[in-house]
Design a protein around this motif. Structure first.
Motif, PDB file in Angstrom:
ATOM      1  N   ARG A  64       0.783  -1.178  -0.178  1.00 16.41           N
ATOM      2  CA  ARG A  64       0.124  -0.051  -0.054  1.00 16.41           C
ATOM      3  C   ARG A  64       0.903   1.319   0.007  1.00 16.41           C
ATOM      4  NH1 ARG A  64      -2.542  -0.174   5.288  1.00 16.41           N
ATOM      5  NH2 ARG A  64      -0.820   0.786   5.623  1.00 16.41           N
ATOM      6  N   ASP A  65       2.022   1.171   0.857  1.00 20.65           N
ATOM      7  CA  ASP A  65       2.787   2.500   1.071  1.00 20.65           C
ATOM      8  C   ASP A  65       3.953   2.538  -0.099  1.00 20.65           C
ATOM      9  OD1 ASP A  65       1.137   3.121   3.264  1.00 20.65           O
ATOM     10  OD2 ASP A  65       2.813   2.214   4.546  1.00 20.65           O
ATOM     11  N   GLY A  66       4.000   1.519  -0.981  1.00 26.45           N
ATOM     12  CA  GLY A  66       5.402   1.189  -1.942  1.00 26.45           C
ATOM     13  C   GLY A  66       4.791   1.038  -3.317  1.00 26.45           C
ATOM     14  N   TYR A  67       3.605   1.177  -3.994  1.00 24.93           N
ATOM     15  CA  TYR A  67       2.982   0.606  -4.902  1.00 24.93           C
ATOM     16  C   TYR A  67       3.398   1.341  -6.080  1.00 24.93           C
ATOM     17  CZ  TYR A  67       0.178  -2.134  -8.204  1.00 24.93           C
ATOM     18  OH  TYR A  67      -0.290  -2.992  -9.031  1.00 24.93           O
ATOM     19  N   ARG A  68       4.006   1.066  -7.086  1.00 26.13           N
ATOM     20  CA  ARG A  68       4.406   1.836  -8.207  1.00 26.13           C
ATOM     21  C   ARG A  68       3.377   1.684  -9.359  1.00 26.13           C
ATOM     22  NH1 ARG A  68       9.729  -0.552 -10.971  1.00 26.13           N
ATOM     23  NH2 ARG A  68       9.058  -2.669 -11.445  1.00 26.13           N
ATOM     24  N   GLY A  69       2.576   0.933  -9.477  1.00 29.09           N
ATOM     25  CA  GLY A  69       1.330   0.543 -10.533  1.00 29.09           C
ATOM     26  C   GLY A  69       0.105   1.702 -10.248  1.00 29.09           C
ATOM     27  N   GLY A  90      -2.854   3.545  -9.255  1.00 23.22           N
ATOM     28  CA  GLY A  90      -3.533   3.927  -7.906  1.00 23.22           C
ATOM     29  C   GLY A  90      -2.297   4.056  -6.663  1.00 23.22           C
ATOM     30  N   GLY A  91      -1.109   3.854  -7.226  1.00 26.66           N
ATOM     31  CA  GLY A  91      -0.004   3.894  -6.318  1.00 26.66           C
ATOM     32  C   GLY A  91       0.685   5.184  -6.288  1.00 26.66           C
ATOM     33  N   SER A  92       1.462   5.329  -5.708  1.00 26.06           N
ATOM     34  CA  SER A  92       2.569   6.821  -5.742  1.00 26.06           C
ATOM     35  C   SER A  92       3.434   6.677  -6.692  1.00 26.06           C
ATOM     36  CB  SER A  92       3.386   6.578  -4.231  1.00 26.06           C
ATOM     37  OG  SER A  92       4.062   7.837  -4.262  1.00 26.06           O
ATOM     38  N   PRO A  93       3.506   7.783  -7.568  1.00 27.26           N
ATOM     39  CA  PRO A  93       4.293   7.871  -8.710  1.00 27.26           C
ATOM     40  C   PRO A  93       5.814   7.852  -8.295  1.00 27.26           C
ATOM     41  CG  PRO A  93       2.781   9.840  -8.536  1.00 27.26           C
ATOM     42  CD  PRO A  93       2.597   9.009  -7.308  1.00 27.26           C
ATOM     43  N   SER A  94       6.057   8.322  -6.941  1.00 29.98           N
ATOM     44  CA  SER A  94       7.569   8.117  -6.580  1.00 29.98           C
ATOM     45  C   SER A  94       7.828   6.897  -5.812  1.00 29.98           C
ATOM     46  CB  SER A  94       8.192   9.210  -5.514  1.00 29.98           C
ATOM     47  OG  SER A  94       6.844   9.013  -4.286  1.00 29.98           O
ATOM     48  N   ALA A  95       6.797   5.978  -5.471  1.00 29.41           N
ATOM     49  CA  ALA A  95       7.225   4.446  -5.161  1.00 29.41           C
ATOM     50  C   ALA A  95       7.740   3.727  -6.100  1.00 29.41           C
ATOM     51  CB  ALA A  95       5.851   3.824  -4.704  1.00 29.41           C
ATOM     52  N   SER A  96       8.538   2.784  -5.762  1.00 25.12           N
ATOM     53  CA  SER A  96       9.247   2.026  -6.709  1.00 25.12           C
ATOM     54  C   SER A  96       9.293   0.520  -6.331  1.00 25.12           C
ATOM     55  CB  SER A  96      10.646   2.374  -7.200  1.00 25.12           C
ATOM     56  OG  SER A  96      11.349   2.794  -6.052  1.00 25.12           O
ATOM     57  N   ARG A  97       8.724   0.120  -5.373  1.00 27.24           N
ATOM     58  CA  ARG A  97       9.326  -1.287  -4.822  1.00 27.24           C
ATOM     59  C   ARG A  97       8.343  -2.507  -5.123  1.00 27.24           C
ATOM     60  NH1 ARG A  97      11.532  -2.781   1.027  1.00 27.24           N
ATOM     61  NH2 ARG A  97      11.937  -4.938   0.423  1.00 27.24           N
ATOM     62  N   TYR A  98       7.028  -2.162  -5.433  1.00 29.98           N
ATOM     63  CA  TYR A  98       6.130  -3.209  -5.576  1.00 29.98           C
ATOM     64  C   TYR A  98       5.415  -2.894  -6.918  1.00 29.98           C
ATOM     65  CZ  TYR A  98       7.246  -4.525  -0.661  1.00 29.98           C
ATOM     66  OH  TYR A  98       7.718  -4.809   0.388  1.00 29.98           O
ATOM     67  N   LEU A  99       5.054  -4.187  -7.438  1.00 28.45           N
ATOM     68  CA  LEU A  99       4.084  -4.064  -8.555  1.00 28.45           C
ATOM     69  C   LEU A  99       3.360  -5.399  -8.578  1.00 28.45           C
ATOM     70  CD1 LEU A  99       3.399  -2.286 -11.323  1.00 28.45           C
ATOM     71  CD2 LEU A  99       4.967  -3.626 -12.365  1.00 28.45           C
ATOM     72  N   ALA A 100       2.083  -5.325  -9.198  1.00 30.04           N
ATOM     73  CA  ALA A 100       1.184  -6.609  -8.931  1.00 30.04           C
ATOM     74  C   ALA A 100       0.570  -7.004 -10.291  1.00 30.04           C
ATOM     75  CB  ALA A 100       0.221  -6.706  -7.847  1.00 30.04           C
ATOM     76  N   HIS A 101       0.099  -8.248 -10.429  1.00 33.89           N
ATOM     77  CA  HIS A 101      -0.505  -8.751 -11.618  1.00 33.89           C
ATOM     78  C   HIS A 101      -1.427  -9.799 -10.944  1.00 33.89           C
ATOM     79  CE1 HIS A 101       3.120  -7.021 -13.153  1.00 33.89           C
ATOM     80  NE2 HIS A 101       3.993  -7.792 -12.662  1.00 33.89           N
TER      81      HIS A 101
END
Length: 109
Positions: A74-79, A81-92
Motif C-alpha cells: 500500500r505504501d510502496g506501490y508503483r502501479g 493507484g499507487g504513488s508515482p515516486s514509489a518503486s518497490r512493488y508491482l502486482a499482476h
C-alpha cells in the motif's frame, strides 16, 4: 515453484506459472490497480505470491503474512493507484481455470 528468467511484467505473452501442486496459472492482467491488489490480498480464496529478487523468485505468502505485505505494498506501490515516486512493488493477476485467482506481487529493491 517455477522461477522466471525476468519479472512477469517484462515477459512476452503468454506467461504461465506452475506452482508446487502442478497447477498452471496464466497471467491475465499486468500492473493491476491498487484497489484490485487490496481486494485480492483480503480474499482468502485467492492465492498470494511474492516474487522476490526483482519478481523472479516466487514464494507462497502465508495468510498470517498478508496484513504486513499489504501494509508494505500500500505504501510502496508503483502501479496504477499507487504513488508515482514509489518503486518497490508491482502486482499482476493470474488465473487457473475460470474461478481460481492469484495475486502476484513483484518486489524490487
Amino acid at each position: 515453484m517455477q522461477t522466471f528468467p525476468r519479472n512477469p511484467d517484462r515477459l512476452e505473452a503468454p506467461v504461465q506459472l506452475t506452482d508446487d501442486t502442478g497447477t498452471a496459472w496464466q497471467l491475465r492482467k499486468r500492473r493491476i490497480d491498487l484497489r484490485a491488489v487490496r481486494r485480492l490480498m483480503k480474499d482468502r480464496a485467492a492465492t498470494v505470491i511474492l516474487g522476490e529478487s526483482g519478481g523472479t523468485r516466487p514464494r507462497l505468502v502465508a495468510d498470517s503474512e498478508r496484513p504486513l505485505l499489504w501494509a508494505a505494498v500500500r505504501d510502496g506501490y508503483r502501479g496504477p493507484g499507487g504513488s508515482p515516486s514509489a518503486s518497490r512493488y508491482l502486482a499482476h493477476e493470474f488465473r487457473a481455470g475460470t474461478d481460481r485467482r492469484m495475486l502476484y506481487v513483484e518486489e524490487h529493491c
